[in-house]
Design an enzyme around this catalytic site. Structure first.
Site, short mmCIF file in Angstrom:
data_model
loop_
_atom_site.label_atom_id
_atom_site.label_comp_id
_atom_site.label_asym_id
_atom_site.label_seq_id
_atom_site.Cartn_x
_atom_site.Cartn_y
_atom_site.Cartn_z
NE ARG A 73 -2.37 -1.17 3.43
CZ ARG A 73 -1.93 -0.66 4.54
NH1 ARG A 73 -1.97 0.80 4.46
NH2 ARG A 73 -1.21 -1.32 5.38
CE1 TYR A 201 0.51 -5.94 -1.62
CE2 TYR A 201 -1.03 -3.87 -0.77
CZ TYR A 201 -0.30 -5.11 -0.69
OH TYR A 201 -0.16 -5.57 0.58
CE LYS A 210 -6.72 -3.38 5.47
NZ LYS A 210 -5.89 -4.48 5.09
CG HIS A 230 -7.21 -3.42 10.16
ND1 HIS A 230 -5.79 -2.85 10.02
CD2 HIS A 230 -7.16 -4.30 9.04
CE1 HIS A 230 -4.99 -3.73 9.24
NE2 HIS A 230 -5.62 -4.45 8.68
CB SER A 252 -0.66 -3.90 7.79
OG SER A 252 -1.98 -3.00 7.54
CB CYS A 254 0.69 -6.52 13.74
SG CYS A 254 1.86 -5.15 13.52
CG ASP A 277 -7.54 -7.47 6.54
OD1 ASP A 277 -6.48 -7.25 7.33
OD2 ASP A 277 -7.55 -6.57 5.68
NE ARG A 373 0.02 -8.45 2.30
CZ ARG A 373 -0.73 -8.33 3.36
NH1 ARG A 373 -1.63 -8.86 3.89
NH2 ARG A 373 -0.02 -7.43 4.24
P1 GTP Z 1 -2.29 -8.00 7.27
O1 GTP Z 1 -2.54 -8.70 6.32
O2 GTP Z 1 -1.16 -6.98 6.55
O3 GTP Z 1 -3.21 -7.18 7.94
O4 GTP Z 1 -1.46 -8.66 8.43
P2 GTP Z 1 -2.03 -9.69 9.49
O5 GTP Z 1 -2.36 -8.80 10.93
O6 GTP Z 1 -3.17 -10.75 9.24
O7 GTP Z 1 -0.58 -10.49 10.12
P3 GTP Z 1 -0.08 -12.01 9.93
O8 GTP Z 1 -1.05 -12.75 10.50
O9 GTP Z 1 -0.01 -12.28 8.27
O10 GTP Z 1 1.34 -12.02 10.37
C1 GTP Z 1 2.38 -11.18 9.83
C2 GTP Z 1 3.73 -11.65 10.35
O11 GTP Z 1 3.70 -11.83 11.61
C3 GTP Z 1 4.09 -12.93 9.73
O12 GTP Z 1 5.44 -12.93 9.29
C4 GTP Z 1 3.59 -13.91 11.01
O13 GTP Z 1 4.59 -14.95 10.74
C5 GTP Z 1 4.13 -13.00 12.39
N1 GTP Z 1 3.44 -13.28 13.36
C6 GTP Z 1 1.95 -13.58 13.38
N2 GTP Z 1 1.70 -13.91 14.44
C7 GTP Z 1 2.75 -14.06 15.51
C8 GTP Z 1 3.17 -14.16 16.81
O14 GTP Z 1 2.32 -14.68 17.65
N3 GTP Z 1 4.46 -14.05 17.23
C9 GTP Z 1 5.49 -13.49 16.29
N4 GTP Z 1 6.64 -13.38 16.76
N5 GTP Z 1 5.35 -13.33 15.10
C10 GTP Z 1 4.04 -13.48 14.69
C1 SPV Z 2 -2.95 -4.85 5.06
O1 SPV Z 2 -2.11 -4.19 4.75
O2 SPV Z 2 -3.41 -4.48 6.30
C2 SPV Z 2 -3.58 -5.78 4.44
C3 SPV Z 2 -2.90 -5.90 3.01
O3 SPV Z 2 -4.30 -6.61 4.99
S1 SPV Z 2 -4.13 -4.88 2.06
O4 SPV Z 2 -5.14 -5.45 1.69
O5 SPV Z 2 -2.88 -4.51 1.12
O6 SPV Z 2 -4.18 -3.56 2.85
MN MN Z 3 -4.79 -5.88 6.89
#
Ligand code: GTP
Ligand code: SPV
Ligand code: MN
Length: 589
Positions: A73, A201, A210, A230, A252, A254, A277, A373
C-alpha cells in the site's frame, strides 16, 4: 431506458476507452477464462500476469509478479476527499473532491486503450445479511478481477439486487502505466465512491477491501451508528462445546491472519475462523455487539507462514475446493516449480526471487518480497466457522487491540471499563511493517490499527467508539495485547502463534468471571496463578519480563500520546484526556 448501473459503466467506458467491456458473472468457468487471459494476453512489462505453479503439492496455484514498484500500500498517495479538510482529519491526506476528480479524469483519460474493462458486481457481506452492501468495480487487469472473485461474493445476483437503484458502491480502477508518479487512491466517502489509478496491489486495487470496507464503510458507520474495523473475527470453543466470539484489531502484518486460524497449544480449546482482516460490527436488537466479516477470502502475508506457525493456513492453501489460489511476489523453486518464501522451510538450491531473477545461494537478498502474499478462498479453510455465512453475525464478548512493540507493552492488559478501553485503542502504537511502502520498524501511533484506514477525522472516530459503548448495557471487555516484546538480544520473549491461546484462555476466563486480575497503572493484568503455563517452553522469569511495567519508559510514551491526541485539536473526546491524566498519575512519572 438504461439503469443507473448501465449508465455508470457507460460513463467509465467513455473515460477509459477500453477495447472491449466484459461483464463478469462470477462463475468458475469464467475464472478459468480470466486466468487464460492473464497467462496468454495480458502482460506487466514483458511478463505475463499469471504463470502456473506445480499443482501436485499446491493445487490450482498461480504465480503473479507485480510491477516491481507496486508491492505494498502507498499511504502517501492515498487521499480521503471530504468537502472540508478538517472532516478528513490529520490522519488522512486530503484534496478537495472537485480537484481530485479533475486530476483523476486526466490520468484516466484513455488509460484502458487496447485493454479489456472488466465489470465486477460483488457483495461485501452475505447477500441475506441486513449489513451487506452491493458494489460494482471496473478494472483493466485479470489479476484484480480474479482476486475480487476470491475475496468477495461476486456474481450476476448482485446486479439483480441493485436493480434500478442508484445506491450501489462504486469503484473505478485502472493500473494505468504503473508509474508511481501517476498513482493515486482517491476516496469520496460521501458518494461511496473510490477511484484508484496506477497500482495493482491488493489494498490499492481490490477496492472492496481497505478502500470500501474500511475507509468508506467507517464513514457510513459513523453516519448510521455502526463500526467498520481492521479486525479478526473468531470463535473459541471450549471442551464443553461453548463458543466465545472475539474480535481483534492489529496493524498490518502484526498477526491477524495467524490469530484467526490459530491451532491451539491448549488441547481443550479449538479456534473457528470467521475473518482475518475486516469486521463490521452492529449493535443488535438485543443490545449485544454483533460482527460479520464482509470478505470471502484471505489476502495473507506469505513470509513466516509454515506448518509450524500456521498449519491451518498451509492446509487452506493446499485445499482443493476453490479455483484458483494466487501467489504474489513469492519466490519459486525452479526445479519443482513450487512457490517458496522465507520461513516456509530451508531454502532449496535452485531459486528464482520475487521478480523472477535467479537467486544466488548465500545472497543476502530476500527470495520472496517481505510483503509477498497469497490470495485464497475462506471456503478452503479447515477451521471456517459454521457461523461464517450467518447473516446476523456473531455476538462479541471481547475486543483485543494489538500492536508490534519490542518494548514497553505487556503481553496482555484488560481495560478498567469501555472508556478506558477506547483510550487503550486510541493510544496504541506499533512498529511499521512491509505492508506499507516506507521505513520498517519505526514506531508510530496506530489507534485501533485504523490509522491508514479511517475514512474521516479520527477525533470523531474516538467519539463514535465512546458513543457505541453507551448503546450497550453489557459491552464487550477490551484488551491490549502485544506478542512482540523482545529480550536484550532482540529475540521475541513470547513464543506466540499457537501459544497465544494461553492469552485467549485468560480473556475467556475473565469474560466468564472465573478469575480475578491485578490492578496496575495501565490496566488489569493476570495473576500468574490464573495464567496457564503448562508445557510452556519459557521460564517463569521471562513471564515476569512480559508483564514488566517500567515507569521511566512510560514517560516518553505518555509524551507521545499527548502530542498525538493534541494533533486532533478540539475533536478529541475529553474522556481520552481524563484517562491519560489518570494513567500518568498512577505511574507516578
Ligand atoms: P495484514 O494482512 O497485513 O493485515 O497482516 P496480519 O495482521 O494478518 O498479519 P499476519 O498474521 O499475516 O502476520 C504477519 C507476520 O507476523 C508474519 O510474518 C507472521 O509470521 C508474524 N506473526 C504472526 N503472529 C505472530 C506471533 O504470535 N508472534 C510472532 N513473533 N510473530 C507473529
Ligand atoms: C494490510 O495491509 O492491512 C492488508 C493487506 O491486509 S491490504 O489489503 O493490501 O491492505
Ligand atoms: Mn490488513
Amino acid at each position: 431506458m438504461s439503469t443507473p448501473v448501465e449508465r455508470w459503466v457507460e460513463e467509465q467506458e467513455r473515460i477509459y476507452k477500453p477495447k472491449r467491456v466484459y461483464w463478469c458473472d462470477g462463475s468458475e468457468a469464467e475464472a478459468h477464462r480470466l486466468m487464460e487471459a492473464g497467462m496468454n494476453e495480458e502482460k506487466i512489462g514483458s511478463q505475463p500476469v499469471f504463470a502456473p505453479l506445480n499443482p501436485t503439492n499446491w493445487p490450482e496455484a498461480y504465480l503473479h509478479h507485480s510491477h516491481p514498484t507496486d508491492v505494498a500500500r502507498t499511504e502517501q498517495l492515498t487521499f480521503v476527499c471530504h468537502p472540508e479538510k478538517d472532516q478528513s482529519g490529520p490522519n488522512n491526506n486530503w484534496m478537495a473532491p472537485d480537484k481530485a476528480k479533475a486530476m483523476m479524469a486526466k490520468l484516466a483519460d484513455g488509460a484502458m486503450k487496447g485493454r479489456t474493462m472488466y465489470v465486477l458486481p460483488y457483495m461485501m457481506g452475505h447477500p441475506d445479511s441486513p449489513y451487506a452492501k452491493a458494489c460494482l468495480q471496473v478494472t483493466d487487469i485479470s489479476y484484480v478481477a480474479v482476486s475480487m472473485r476470491i475475496m468477495t461474493r461476486m456474481g450476476t445476483h448482485v446486479l439483480k439486487r441493485i436493480g434500478t437503484s442508484e445506491r450501489f458502491v462504486k469503484g473505478s480502477h485502472s493500473v494505468g502505466d504503473f508509474d508511481p508518479g501517476r498513482r493515486y487512491i482517491m476516496h469520496f466517502p460521501r458518494e461511496s465512491f473510490v477511484w484508484s489509478i496506477g497500482s495493482g496491489y491488493g489494498g490499492n486495487a481490490l477496492l472492496g477491501k481497505k478502500c470500501f470496507a474500511l475507509r468508506v464503510a467507517s464513514y457510513l458507520g459513523l453516519r448510521q451508528g455502526w463500526l467498520a474495523e481492521h479486525m479478526v473475527v473468531m470463535g473459541i470453543e471450549d471442551i464443553k462445546g461453548r463458543v466465545t466470539y472475539i474480535t481483534a484489531a492489529m496493524p498490518s502484518a502484526c498477526g491477524k491472519t495467524n490469530l484467526a486460524m490459530l491451532q491451539s497449544a491448549l488441547p481443550e480449546y479449538r479456534v473457528f475462523t470467521i475473518g482475518d482482516d475486516i469486521a463490521w460490527m452492529n449493535v443488535g436488537p438485543d443490545g449485544k455487539l454483533y460482527a460479520i466479516n464482509p470478505e470471502a477470502g484471505f489476502f495473507g502475508v506469505a513470509p513466516g507462514t509454515s506448518m509450524k506457525t500456521n498449519p491451518n493456513m498451509i492446509r487452506t492453501l493446499k485445499g482443493r475446493n476453490f479455483y484458483p489460489t494466487l501467489y504474489t511476489n513469492v519466490g519459486r523453486d525452479v526445479d519443482t516449480n513450487e512457490p517458496w518464501w522465507e520461513g516456509l522451510d530451508g531454502p532449496p538450491p535452485n531459486m528464482e526471487d520475487w521478480q523472477g531473477r535467479p537467486w544466488k545461494p548465500g545472497s543476502k537478498e530476500k527470495i520472496a518480497h517481505p510483503n509477498s502474499r497469497f490470495t485464497v478462498s475462506l471456503y478452503n479453510c479447515p477451521t471456517l466457522s459454521k457461523e461464517f455465512d450467518n447473516p446476523k453475525g456473531v455476538p462479541i464478548s471481547a475486543i483485543l487491540i494489538g500492536g508490534r512493540r519490542s518494548h514497553l507493552m505487556p503481553l496482555v492488559v484488560e481495560a478498567f471499563d469501555w472508556s478506558h478501553g477506547v483510550f487503550m485503542g486510541a493510544r496504541t502504537g506499533s512498529e511499521t511493517t512491509a505492508a506499507a511502502a516506507g521505513a520498517v520498524g519505526v514506531l508510530r501511533r496506530d489507534p485501533f490499527a485504523m490509522l491508514p484506514f479511517c475514512g474521516y477525522n479520527m477525533g470523531d472516530y474516538f467519539r463514535h467508539w465512546m458513543n457505541t459503548g453507551a448503546l450497550m448495557r453489557n459491552p464487550p471487555k477490551i484488551y491490549a495485547v502485544n506478542w512482540f516484546r523482545v529480550d536484550e538480544n532482540g529475540k521475541f520473549v513470547w513464543p506466540g502463534f499457537g501459544d497465544n491461546m494461553r492469552v485467549l484462555k485468560w480473556i475467556i476466563d475473565r469474560v466468564d468471571g472465573k478469575v480475578g486480575a491485578k490492578e496496575t497503572a495501565i490496566g488489569l493484568v493476570p495473576h500468574m496463578n490464573d495464567f496457564n503455563m503448562e508445557g510452556l517452553p519459557i521460564p517463569r522469569s521471562n513471564m515476569d519480563k512480559l508483564f514488566e511495567i517500567k515507569p521511566p519508559e512510560w514517560k516518553g510514551e505518555v509524551k507521545e500520546i499527548e502530542k498525538f491526541f493534541d494533533s486532533f485539536g478540539r475533536t478529541i473526546p475529553f474522556e481520552l484526556q481524563t484517562n491519560l491524566e489518570k494513567m500518568e498519575k498512577a505511574l507516578k512519572i
